[in-house]
Design an enzyme around this catalytic site. Structure first.
Site, PDB file in Angstrom:
ATOM      1  N   ASP A  32      76.742  48.213  20.806  1.00 26.52           N
ATOM      2  CA  ASP A  32      77.240  47.041  20.067  1.00 26.52           C
ATOM      3  C   ASP A  32      77.622  45.915  21.018  1.00 26.52           C
ATOM      4  O   ASP A  32      78.010  46.158  22.170  1.00 26.52           O
ATOM      5  CB  ASP A  32      78.454  47.465  19.218  1.00 26.52           C
ATOM      6  CG  ASP A  32      78.739  46.479  18.092  1.00 26.52           C
ATOM      7  OD1 ASP A  32      77.904  45.593  17.836  1.00 26.52           O
ATOM      8  OD2 ASP A  32      79.809  46.606  17.469  1.00 26.52           O
ATOM      9  N   TRP A  37      77.473  38.801  23.370  1.00 23.78           N
ATOM     10  CA  TRP A  37      77.014  38.587  24.748  1.00 23.78           C
ATOM     11  C   TRP A  37      76.154  37.316  24.798  1.00 23.78           C
ATOM     12  O   TRP A  37      76.296  36.496  25.708  1.00 23.78           O
ATOM     13  CB  TRP A  37      76.197  39.801  25.195  1.00 23.78           C
ATOM     14  CG  TRP A  37      75.850  39.854  26.647  1.00 23.78           C
ATOM     15  CD1 TRP A  37      76.572  40.441  27.656  1.00 23.78           C
ATOM     16  CD2 TRP A  37      74.666  39.315  27.263  1.00 23.78           C
ATOM     17  NE1 TRP A  37      75.908  40.299  28.854  1.00 23.78           N
ATOM     18  CE2 TRP A  37      74.738  39.608  28.641  1.00 23.78           C
ATOM     19  CE3 TRP A  37      73.555  38.625  26.781  1.00 23.78           C
ATOM     20  CZ2 TRP A  37      73.741  39.240  29.541  1.00 23.78           C
ATOM     21  CZ3 TRP A  37      72.567  38.248  27.680  1.00 23.78           C
ATOM     22  CH2 TRP A  37      72.671  38.553  29.043  1.00 23.78           C
ATOM     23  N   HIS A  49      69.880  40.812  22.229  1.00 16.98           N
ATOM     24  CA  HIS A  49      69.167  42.073  21.953  1.00 16.98           C
ATOM     25  C   HIS A  49      68.164  42.364  23.072  1.00 16.98           C
ATOM     26  O   HIS A  49      68.026  43.488  23.526  1.00 16.98           O
ATOM     27  CB  HIS A  49      68.438  41.995  20.614  1.00 16.98           C
ATOM     28  CG  HIS A  49      69.356  41.826  19.441  1.00 16.98           C
ATOM     29  ND1 HIS A  49      70.501  42.574  19.285  1.00 16.98           N
ATOM     30  CD2 HIS A  49      69.310  40.987  18.367  1.00 16.98           C
ATOM     31  CE1 HIS A  49      71.109  42.210  18.160  1.00 16.98           C
ATOM     32  NE2 HIS A  49      70.414  41.247  17.589  1.00 16.98           N
ATOM     33  N   ARG A  83      70.814  41.583   7.741  1.00 17.43           N
ATOM     34  CA  ARG A  83      70.918  40.457   8.676  1.00 17.43           C
ATOM     35  C   ARG A  83      69.818  39.436   8.378  1.00 17.43           C
ATOM     36  O   ARG A  83      68.862  39.729   7.659  1.00 17.43           O
ATOM     37  CB  ARG A  83      70.804  40.970  10.116  1.00 17.43           C
ATOM     38  CG  ARG A  83      72.029  41.790  10.497  1.00 17.43           C
ATOM     39  CD  ARG A  83      72.064  42.099  11.968  1.00 17.43           C
ATOM     40  NE  ARG A  83      73.278  42.840  12.283  1.00 17.43           N
ATOM     41  CZ  ARG A  83      73.750  43.022  13.505  1.00 17.43           C
ATOM     42  NH1 ARG A  83      73.111  42.521  14.532  1.00 17.43           N
ATOM     43  NH2 ARG A  83      74.858  43.707  13.702  1.00 17.43           N
ATOM     44  N   LEU A 143      65.178  65.820  28.573  1.00 15.98           N
ATOM     45  CA  LEU A 143      66.220  65.141  27.785  1.00 15.98           C
ATOM     46  C   LEU A 143      65.629  64.823  26.429  1.00 15.98           C
ATOM     47  O   LEU A 143      64.496  64.362  26.340  1.00 15.98           O
ATOM     48  CB  LEU A 143      66.628  63.825  28.464  1.00 15.98           C
ATOM     49  CG  LEU A 143      67.548  62.907  27.638  1.00 15.98           C
ATOM     50  CD1 LEU A 143      68.980  63.453  27.631  1.00 15.98           C
ATOM     51  CD2 LEU A 143      67.545  61.476  28.169  1.00 15.98           C
ATOM     52  N   GLU A 219      84.495  63.701  20.533  1.00 16.38           N
ATOM     53  CA  GLU A 219      85.469  62.893  21.283  1.00 16.38           C
ATOM     54  C   GLU A 219      85.001  61.435  21.293  1.00 16.38           C
ATOM     55  O   GLU A 219      83.809  61.164  21.465  1.00 16.38           O
ATOM     56  CB  GLU A 219      85.562  63.392  22.732  1.00 16.38           C
ATOM     57  CG  GLU A 219      86.104  64.796  22.874  1.00 16.38           C
ATOM     58  CD  GLU A 219      87.590  64.885  22.520  1.00 16.38           C
ATOM     59  OE1 GLU A 219      88.338  63.919  22.792  1.00 16.38           O
ATOM     60  OE2 GLU A 219      87.988  65.922  21.974  1.00 16.38           O
TER      61      GLU A 219
END
Ligand code: IPE
Ligand code: IPE
Ligand code: MG
Length: 254
Positions: A32, A37, A49, A83, A143, A219
């Site tokens: 986010d 930015w 983006h 949006r 991964l 967490e």
């Protein structure tokens, strides 16, 4: 704002010293702050983006280095369809561009990409880019990178309920056999462990309809950094913070 002193490589070294037992298996990130930015630079939102793509690249690299099993990135929510049209178009073409640019490297690094969400709503060009990266990386196992696109947590739960209802209606499942395991098996993330750690950038303190079921005991780490400024170092900082926590899951301390 750095809370932990040290370079990215020093933090990575400390993560390794801490030991594999304390490493999160699955880290999820709500990426986010791109719009803010860009605004800070007096630029239109899509500029933010675009700059966020570099952060995605760095974080994937860091996740491989740290030895995570799963990295989940929230890239576009179901609510984000509301949006302005121009922003949605920019985001979809960035998705295509990201895949075209990164697919070879993802494949070579052993990353398996999975794209989760209501993909029926994607443009044909975005959908075929998604098919390409999923197909070209499906045999990798270093991964697992989950990209959540057109995803909403409540919609995922409703979809799971519909799948269960279908099985009950067809006589494949008895209502009393609906268990947490049967429910979980019908989520997009059926074959992933729950996230151990959720990072949200840009300082916002909310879940925004992400992984509602899966985050029961996750967490939370809120980073003040805006997504385009997030990178390996910030990822490692969050992992180190996680490694110093005690997870109790409702029980008492050991
Ligand atoms: C996150 O940045 C990217 C997406 C939600 C697609 P935002 O676009 O939400 O940026 P802010 O929150 O307006 O700064
Ligand atoms: C959450 O960010 C969705 C993604 C990062 C893809 P938003 O910017 O859409 O969330 P809200 O509207 O601030 O809660
Ligand atoms: Mg936002």
């Amino acid at each position: 704002m750095d809370l932990t002193p040290g370079s990215a490589d020093e933090l990575l070294g400390r993560i390794r010293v801490q030991g594999a037992g304390d490493l999160p298996r699955h880290v999820a990130i709500i990426m986010d702050g791109n719009g803010r930015w860009a605004r800070e630079r007096l630029m239109p939102r899509p500029f933010g983006h675009r700059s966020g793509m570099k952060a995605v690249r760095e974080v994937v690299e860091g996740a491989v280095e740290a030895g995570l099993e799963v990295l989940s990135l929230f890239a576009f929510s179901q609510e984000n369809w509301q949006r302005p049209r121009v922003e949605i178009t920019a985001l979809m073409s960035l998705l295509e561009e990201y895949i075209a640019r990164e697919v070879d490297e993802l494949r070579e690094r052993g990353v398996r990409v999975c794209v989760l969400g209501d993909l029926e709503r994607l443009t044909p060009a975005a959908a075929s880019a998604v098919d390409r990266v999923v197909g070209e990386t499906e045999h990798n196992d270093r991964l697992r990178l989950n990209l959540f696109i057109s995803y909403g947590g409540r919609a995922e739960l409703v979809r799971a309920a519909q799948l269960l209802a279908r099985d009950v209606y067809a006589g494949r499942l008895a209502p009393e056999d609906i268990s947490e395991a049967e429910f979980q098996a019908r989520l997009y993330t059926a074959d992933c462990p729950d996230p151990d750690l959720l990072i949200r950038t840009s300082g916002e303190q909310r879940i925004s309809n992400f992984l509602l079921w899966q985050m029961a005991y996750t967490e939370l780490f809120i980073s003040p950094v805006l997504w385009p400024d997030f990178g390996r170092r910030e990822l490692f900082e969050a992992i180190l913070d996680y490694q110093n926590r005690e997870r109790r899951f409702g029980r008492v301390s050991a």
